[in-house]
Design an enzyme around this catalytic site. Structure first.
Site, PDB file in Angstrom:
ATOM      1  N   GLY A  50       0.804  -1.214   0.000  1.00  0.00           N
ATOM      2  CA  GLY A  50       0.000   0.000   0.000  1.00  0.00           C
ATOM      3  C   GLY A  50       0.836   1.261   0.000  1.00  0.00           C
ATOM      4  O   GLY A  50       0.297   2.357  -0.082  1.00  0.00           O
ATOM      5  N   CYS A  51       2.143   1.110   0.098  1.00  0.00           N
ATOM      6  CA  CYS A  51       3.034   2.260   0.024  1.00  0.00           C
ATOM      7  C   CYS A  51       3.622   2.329  -1.376  1.00  0.00           C
ATOM      8  O   CYS A  51       3.981   1.304  -1.950  1.00  0.00           O
ATOM      9  CB  CYS A  51       4.163   2.131   1.049  1.00  0.00           C
ATOM     10  SG  CYS A  51       3.598   2.165   2.756  1.00  0.00           S
TER      11      CYS A  51
END
Length: 139
Positions: A50-51
């Protein structure tokens, strides 16, 4: 690997007192440099999904106190994450119960200055911190 980066220079009050986003941004980048590189942390099971840029987070409990180690290639992400780590490192589960990391960040007003991908990444780091805290409190 050290889980004890010295984050004592980080002050949420100093960040709030900064007069402009540029001053806040400089502080965040400076604080990101306080997080030392941790090559041994850079393993697949520690990476946070998610980064936009790779971020790795480790967690240990020593004498009933939680410690998190973080590494990333971005000084900005490390600086933003340091704002989280300074609130959780060295604290017991009871001291951390009820902690609202998202609320603390909202109080700083950073989300309006961050790109959606940085906000998503920060939320992914917060989610992983909570996951570690919940997993460590299981009997």
């Amino acid at each position: 690997m050290t889980y004890h980066d010295d984050l004592s220079a980080i002050s949420l009050a100093e960040l709030q007192a900064a007069h402009s986003w540029q001053q806040q941004y400089k502080l965040i980048i400076h604080w990101g440099k306080l997080i030392s590189p941790k090559p041994t942390l850079r393993v697949a099971d520690k990476v946070i999904r998610g980064c936009e840029v790779p971020v790795w987070l480790g967690h240990i409990v020593e004498q009933e106190r939680h410690y998190f180690a973080l590494d990333a290639d971005s000084s900005v992400i490390k600086g933003l994450a340091s704002l989280l780590l300074v609130q959780v490192n060295g604290k017991t589960s009871s001291e951390l119960s009820g902690l609202d990391l998202q609320g603390e960040l909202r109080g700083l007003g950073l989300e309006k200055h961050l790109t959606p991908s940085r906000n998503n990444g920060l939320n992914a780091i917060i989610a992983r911190i909570y996951q570690h805290l919940n997993d460590s409190d299981l009997p």
